[in-house]
Write a protein that holds these residues in place. Sequence first.
Motif, short mmCIF file in Angstrom:
data_model
loop_
_atom_site.label_atom_id
_atom_site.label_comp_id
_atom_site.label_asym_id
_atom_site.label_seq_id
_atom_site.Cartn_x
_atom_site.Cartn_y
_atom_site.Cartn_z
N ASN A 386 37.69 2.59 17.10
CA ASN A 386 38.12 1.13 16.49
C ASN A 386 38.09 0.03 17.34
N ALA A 387 38.34 -1.24 16.76
CA ALA A 387 38.06 -2.41 17.45
C ALA A 387 39.27 -2.45 18.81
N ALA A 388 40.62 -1.96 18.54
CA ALA A 388 41.43 -2.08 19.64
C ALA A 388 41.15 -1.42 20.77
N THR A 389 40.65 0.18 20.58
CA THR A 389 40.38 0.76 21.81
C THR A 389 39.03 0.32 22.42
N ASP A 390 38.27 -0.30 21.78
CA ASP A 390 37.07 -0.87 22.38
C ASP A 390 37.58 -2.21 23.18
N ILE A 391 38.21 -3.03 22.72
CA ILE A 391 38.70 -4.15 23.39
C ILE A 391 39.47 -3.84 24.63
N LYS A 392 40.24 -2.62 24.48
CA LYS A 392 40.91 -2.29 25.78
C LYS A 392 39.96 -1.78 26.99
N LYS A 393 38.91 -0.95 26.38
CA LYS A 393 37.92 -0.49 27.28
C LYS A 393 36.99 -1.83 27.90
N GLU A 394 36.90 -2.79 27.07
CA GLU A 394 36.10 -3.92 27.76
C GLU A 394 36.80 -4.67 28.74
N ILE A 395 38.11 -4.91 28.36
CA ILE A 395 39.15 -5.46 29.28
C ILE A 395 39.11 -4.66 30.71
N LEU A 396 39.32 -3.34 30.69
CA LEU A 396 39.34 -2.65 31.98
C LEU A 396 38.17 -2.53 32.69
N ARG A 397 36.97 -2.77 32.02
CA ARG A 397 35.75 -3.06 32.85
C ARG A 397 35.57 -4.27 33.25
N LEU A 398 36.02 -5.29 32.55
CA LEU A 398 35.93 -6.61 33.06
C LEU A 398 36.86 -6.82 34.20
N LYS A 399 38.11 -6.27 34.36
CA LYS A 399 38.91 -6.41 35.50
C LYS A 399 38.34 -5.67 36.65
N VAL A 422 47.07 -5.47 15.09
CA VAL A 422 48.22 -5.35 15.74
C VAL A 422 48.18 -4.78 16.94
N ASP A 423 47.31 -3.63 17.17
CA ASP A 423 47.21 -3.05 18.49
C ASP A 423 46.34 -3.93 19.48
N ILE A 424 45.63 -4.68 18.95
CA ILE A 424 44.79 -5.60 20.02
C ILE A 424 45.94 -6.58 20.55
N ALA A 425 46.77 -7.12 19.78
CA ALA A 425 47.93 -8.02 20.09
C ALA A 425 48.75 -7.30 21.29
N GLY A 426 48.96 -6.04 20.89
CA GLY A 426 49.79 -5.23 22.06
C GLY A 426 49.09 -5.21 23.41
N LEU A 427 47.82 -5.33 23.64
CA LEU A 427 47.23 -5.39 24.93
C LEU A 427 47.58 -6.59 25.85
N PHE A 428 48.38 -7.58 25.04
CA PHE A 428 48.41 -8.78 25.80
C PHE A 428 49.88 -9.09 25.96
N LYS A 448 54.89 -3.95 14.38
CA LYS A 448 55.26 -4.37 15.70
C LYS A 448 54.35 -3.81 16.76
N ASP A 449 54.39 -4.07 17.98
CA ASP A 449 53.77 -3.67 19.17
C ASP A 449 54.99 -2.92 19.71
N ASN A 450 54.97 -1.54 19.70
CA ASN A 450 56.18 -0.75 20.41
C ASN A 450 55.75 -0.41 21.79
N ASP A 451 54.55 -0.56 22.18
CA ASP A 451 54.19 -0.01 23.45
C ASP A 451 54.30 -0.97 24.46
N ASP A 452 55.23 -0.79 25.54
CA ASP A 452 55.43 -2.16 26.66
C ASP A 452 54.37 -2.03 27.69
N GLU A 453 53.26 -1.33 27.52
CA GLU A 453 52.03 -1.54 28.69
C GLU A 453 51.23 -2.91 28.07
N ILE A 454 50.97 -3.67 29.20
CA ILE A 454 50.26 -4.93 29.01
C ILE A 454 48.86 -4.63 29.75
N VAL A 455 47.92 -4.66 28.95
CA VAL A 455 46.52 -4.28 29.52
C VAL A 455 46.01 -5.40 30.39
N TRP A 456 46.09 -6.64 29.81
CA TRP A 456 45.73 -7.82 30.39
C TRP A 456 46.66 -9.13 30.50
#
Length: 710
Positions: A386-399, A422-428, A448-456
């Motif tokens: 899905n778009a959210a998991t792919d965006i997370k992968k791309e962020i980690l690669r860009l980091k 909603v899941d993509i918003a939770g990355l930030f 809501k985003d209930n995960d307190d992890e911020i990927v970027w």
Amino acid sequence: MKTNFKVLFLAVFVAATSCSFTTKQFDDPDKDKLLLDLIAYVLQKGHYDSKEINDEFSEGVYTDFIDGLDPLKRYFLASDIQDFSKYKLEIDDQIKNKELTFFDLVYTRYMKRLDDVKGMYEGILEIPFDYSEHESINVDYDHLEYATSNKELKERWRKQLKFSTISSYYDLVEEEKTKSETETDYTATSTTELEEKSRNTSKTSLKEYFDFTDDLERKDYFAIFLNTIVEEFDPHTNYFAPPDRDRFDLRMSGKLEGIGARLQKKNDYINVIEIISGGPAWRGEHIDVGDIILKVKQADEADAVSVVGMRIDDAVKLIKGPKGTKVTLTLKRVDGTIEDEVITRDVVELEETWAKSTVIEKDNKNFGLINLPAFYFDMENYKERNAATDIKKEILRLKEEGMEGLVLDLRGNGGGSLRTAVDIAGLFIKEGPVVQVASSGKSKEVLKDNDDEIVWDGPLVILVNELSASASEILAAAMQDYKRAIIIGSKQTYGKGTVQNMIDLNQWLRKNDLGDMGALKLTTQKFYRVNGGSTQLEGVKSDVVMPDRYSYIDVGERDYDNPLPYDKIDAAKYDIWDGYVDFQETIEKSKARMAQSEQLKLIDDNARYIKLRRDEMEVNLNFDDYSAEIAKRIDETKKFDSIDSYDNKMSYRSLSNEIELMKQDTTLREKRKRWHKNLAKDIYVEEAVHVLEDLKINNIKAGKVANIKN
């Protein structure tokens, strides 16, 4: 990032189907009357913002049905309208009483007028057009009066046929000039022969058009009438007769084959309203949103077929075709120029709808850009891809590449899965509400985003335009409300803040001997930002507004008839992100830069020129004047050519993992090369990077700011 989607979907299901638990009987043996009764009932019980079916509603159906059948006012006479007008305020009563008097009268009269016109156009096209005569046609059909006699109607057809034929004649004359200048021993074709050929082309197109109409049955026109009724509620509520529903199901399954464009009929013209990412039109950069398709020519045919006035389903049949075949489209561009485009039909490449990223190198710094064409997901298994998991992968690669700031490009993204937004918003953000959803019973759910992890947690800019819609608007709005990202782009996004569900109409019938009743795509929900404002009509207003070609023309929800209104509800409780020290100052700096940009001034001038051209309604039918107008238009647009040769003086490269793939995949390498070339011309990306440079992160956070209260 868990969200309470099961509860939401259950609420939607109950809201959409609760009216099936009723003692109301739907047993009229007349299928048309039963359909009318059934649809009216479902609309009033299940629509998010149900309208009262009253005199005002009746007047809307009256006007829209007549305009829909005869938008160019070339069939009905003024006397017909007088006969129809006695029912202007009675259609609501007829709907309630399952009466079809108005429909039957209009349908019968329309069939007669079609027959009258069939005997009219052939005679007009037998006589050569005199292009030396000084005359013009006004194409502002909305303000045109109906003809008062058959004689006046015939003169209207003569002008309209001359208008449609002069473009073919002009093309043939220009083609003749080119051949005489470039080919040796070329035998010239006389202007008389060219004029006759252009008339024959129009004659063939009209014959094919009337062949299409001859195949239509009463039920096809009744489906149009039903759609006129349901679209008075809102433009996204539609009735699907059985074959139309099958086509909708096929389209939703993602099995797309053709040119990769979504079309809509408006005022007898086929308009391009969306370019599908990964499709042939997208890959070849052939077509833009706002273009009008005038003619279609197959590879094995000598002449093009005009699709002006044609039913959209019939036009689509001509445009679609097997993979690998070619089709030539005659397009009227948004700036008024007319061009032919040859497109090789293909299937949409799913890979091109997925997120992709690039490293932007500027002044020894690395920035990341992720392009997201759609909020996609696997319907069978959300976790699969899905778009959210792919965006997370791309962020980690860009980091890993040393990214110091991120641009998320949502331009042209028409939306998709709410959950991925909603899941993509939770990355930030650490956690909190992302969107509020109200259902047709007006119950509200906060997702809501209930995960307190911020990927970027670094600087973030989101690019949008007028075509960023639905889920794109939810994500951009949330990031704007949290002050997590600076939004750059058009004055506002598309403005679609509603959700539709497909309702099978057969479920209300205990026993049915009348066959498949079709389905109703019903608006059942509305989106709201966490600050309480709706994205409906208003969209998301950019923090930094940059002009583009659509700046002065209506594109989006506000361009439809009967859109649901903008409104507000109570805000959710959320904490503004406290990671920046100079958020507002950065926005002001960007605005100051934009005010000094010569490139943006040129883009704005082009947008104003497009608006001016689209507002011109008087067209010359004298050939010399017509040719002079085209030459003038070509000359006027030359000053805008430099828009496409702009260089933002930044470097772009693929990520390490993709570079490895390119060693084996030359097609991927070519796609990325083209993408990077386009990014290098992009002033919007350039400004996004400037903003990322200006944004300073507060590394010593002073604690959370106060909650935004209801």
